[in-house]
Design an enzyme around this catalytic site. Structure first.
Site, PDB file in Angstrom:
ATOM      1  N   SER A 177      33.632  37.094  65.597  1.00 39.95           N
ATOM      2  CA  SER A 177      34.647  37.520  64.639  1.00 39.95           C
ATOM      3  C   SER A 177      35.217  36.303  63.929  1.00 39.95           C
ATOM      4  O   SER A 177      35.361  35.231  64.531  1.00 39.95           O
ATOM      5  CB  SER A 177      35.770  38.265  65.367  1.00 39.95           C
TER       6      SER A 177
ATOM      7  N   LYS B 295      35.982  35.963  71.790  1.00 39.67           N
ATOM      8  CA  LYS B 295      34.896  35.694  70.845  1.00 39.67           C
ATOM      9  C   LYS B 295      34.619  34.199  70.739  1.00 39.67           C
ATOM     10  O   LYS B 295      33.463  33.777  70.621  1.00 39.67           O
ATOM     11  CB  LYS B 295      35.241  36.284  69.474  1.00 39.67           C
TER      12      LYS B 295
ATOM     13  N   TYR C 188      41.365  38.882  71.860  1.00 41.03           N
ATOM     14  CA  TYR C 188      40.077  39.168  71.223  1.00 41.03           C
ATOM     15  C   TYR C 188      39.479  37.893  70.634  1.00 41.03           C
ATOM     16  O   TYR C 188      38.297  37.592  70.827  1.00 41.03           O
ATOM     17  CB  TYR C 188      40.288  40.216  70.130  1.00 41.03           C
TER      18      TYR C 188
ATOM     19  N   THR D 232      35.760  49.184  59.804  1.00 41.95           N
ATOM     20  CA  THR D 232      35.087  49.913  60.866  1.00 41.95           C
ATOM     21  C   THR D 232      36.113  50.762  61.609  1.00 41.95           C
ATOM     22  O   THR D 232      37.318  50.515  61.520  1.00 41.95           O
ATOM     23  CB  THR D 232      34.411  48.953  61.867  1.00 41.95           C
TER      24      THR D 232
END
Length: 474
Positions: free
Chosen positions: A325, A354, A350, A385
């Protein structure tokens, strides 16, 4: 007003490859800059009568136009008729096989512009001719196989250093500015293992892999959603159902990752591409039944375990692609709190997971280089998304009109997997088909010692799940 545009190109590809690529007319979005989006409306394999919906890019506006395939002579000719409120088009593509895998393609478009004022007719002609030339130039670029891997452009390198201009390219603007968006290198006979295939980037990538002829191994946690994804993929590509295998696993649990790896190895002893795409961004801290923070488990531990457990099926020429990401740029890795026990923030957890995955990808790329296995990571930009809409609502709302769609976000994944010129390219971080630096902000990079400490910590966490299956050493 009636206008006829006619252009001819020659490309170093077989006539069968060229015809196959263009028979699915929705590929036009990859090579014609005048088309923003193209979609095959008729499910299954393309045949006479198939319909396509194009969104034309006219002066910054999206103008719909419906096309129908009206004639199809294998490896020789395609005829499509398009219509909307102001335009009627009859497009004919003629294919001629020349010597030495050289193919000549003639693209003729007969355009009828409805209700166009007389004073606009003469000025329109040069503009239409330019559009026609740009389209066939784009087609030639999409079909030609590059001689080697792309080099980072100086503009991209400068943007990365300036940070903000690079971030602006995370939107759809960056994707649309790519000189080459073609995906025409077929993957017949190759096996692609893909996690997280039921929506978003994973589903978009699965569709494109199937259109390119790959056999798919789809791993997800919900059987019903996996079956729905398979149906979507088959409608998109027209492939045979036998080319898609489904495996159910809860990827937040390392025991489940280990189990499904054994099942995949038993079913597919040779894997050409592994794409670790599954991801999660919880708003509150959650701990799995095995005691790991959920974000870390799904976004870092699971993909590393899967790539290591599937190593016996990987061989020289195989590729591992880990989806990261752009948010990773904002984070380092806090080894003292890698499980985010002190002050949980979903976006930060997150990004840290990543960042850890990208670092480990670089390390395994070096370790597996003697085996001829390429390991790369990429980020998709800012894509719209279901996961982003659910977990980053304010971000999704603020940038709704500028976000990439899932197919734009998945483009570099498919390109990394399919492109022959990338063989041997390993350990890199990719975005929009170019290498980019992993570190752009001060204080975020991991020193070699800290990277090694991260690897030791992760491998210790995985140790209890590495006993099944075979091993392979460099």
């Amino acid at each position: 007003m009636k206008v006829t545009l006619k252009e001819t190109i020659r490309v170093r590809r077989t006539v069968a490859d060229c015809f196959r690529y263009l028979k699915d007319f929705s590929t036009i979005e990859q090579w014609d800059p005048g088309v923003y989006r193209a979609e095959k409306l008729t499910p299954g394999a393309v045949a006479v009568g198939a319909e396509f919906l194009l969104q034309l890019n006219i002066s910054g506006k999206r103008v719909p136009m419906t096309y129908q395939l009206t004639a199809c002579e294998d490896n020789a000719r395609l005829v499509l008729e398009g219509v909307n409120e102001t335009l009627h088009a009859l497009d004919t593509l003629t294919f001629t096989a020349l010597e030495d895998e050289l193919t000549e393609i003639t693209y003729e478009a007969q355009l009828t512009l409805k209700s166009l004022p007389q004073f606009l007719r003469v000025p329109m002609m040069p503009a239409l001719n330019r559009l026609g030339k740009k389209a066939v130039t784009g087609l030639q670029t999409a079909l030609e196989r590059p001689a080697g891997a792309p080099k980072t452009r100086w503009k991209s390198a400068l943007k990365d250093k300036l940070i903000l201009p690079a971030a602006l390219d995370f939107t759809e603007r960056g994707y649309l500015r790519q000189a080459d968006k073609g995906l025409s290198q077929f993957m017949d006979g190759k096996t692609v293992v893909l996690t997280g295939p039921t929506s978003g980037l994973g589903l978009a990538a699965a569709c494109e892999f199937s259109r390119l002829g790959a056999n798919l191994v789809l791993i997800g946690r919900d059987r019903q959603r996996l079956q729905a994804a398979r149906d979507t993929v088959l409608d998109f590509s027209g492939a045979d159902a036998a080319t898609i295998d489904l495996f159910e696993a809860e990827l937040s649990l390392l025991s489940e990752v280990s189990r499904v790896a054994d099942e995949v190895l038993a079913a597919d002893p040779a894997i050409d591409v592994l794409v670790n795409n599954a991801g999660v961004l919880p708003l509150q801290r959650e701990v799995t039944a095995e005691g790991h923070e959920l974000t870390l488990a799904v976004n870092c531990l699971a993909p590393v375990l899967l790539m290591r457990r599937l190593l016996p099926a990987l061989s020289a020429g195989s590729r591992v692609i880990n989806v990261a990401s752009g948010g990773m740029y904002l984070s380092g890795v806090n080894l003292a709190d890698i499980e985010s026990e002190h002050g949980f923030d979903g976006a930060k957890a997150y990004a840290q997971a990543k960042r850890a995955l990208v670092t480990l990808t670089e390390m395994y790329a070096s370790e597996w280089r003697p085996l001829g296995i390429d390991c790369n990571s990429m980020h998709p930009g800012w894509a719209s998304t279901p996961g982003v809409a659910k977990s980053l609502r304010a971000f999704n709302k603020a940038l709704a009109s500028r976000l990439r769609d899932a197919r734009m976000g998945a483009d570099t994944v498919v390109w990394l997997a399919a492109s022959e010129e990338l063989q041997g390219q390993t350990g890199a971080f990719w975005f929009d088909r170019e290498r980019h630096p992993v570190n752009v902000l001060p204080g975020k990079a991991l020193s070699p010692n800290r990277a090694q400490a991260l690897k030791v910590w992760v491998e210790n966490a995985l140790a209890g799940f590495m006993n099944s299956g075979k091993t392979k050493a460099a």
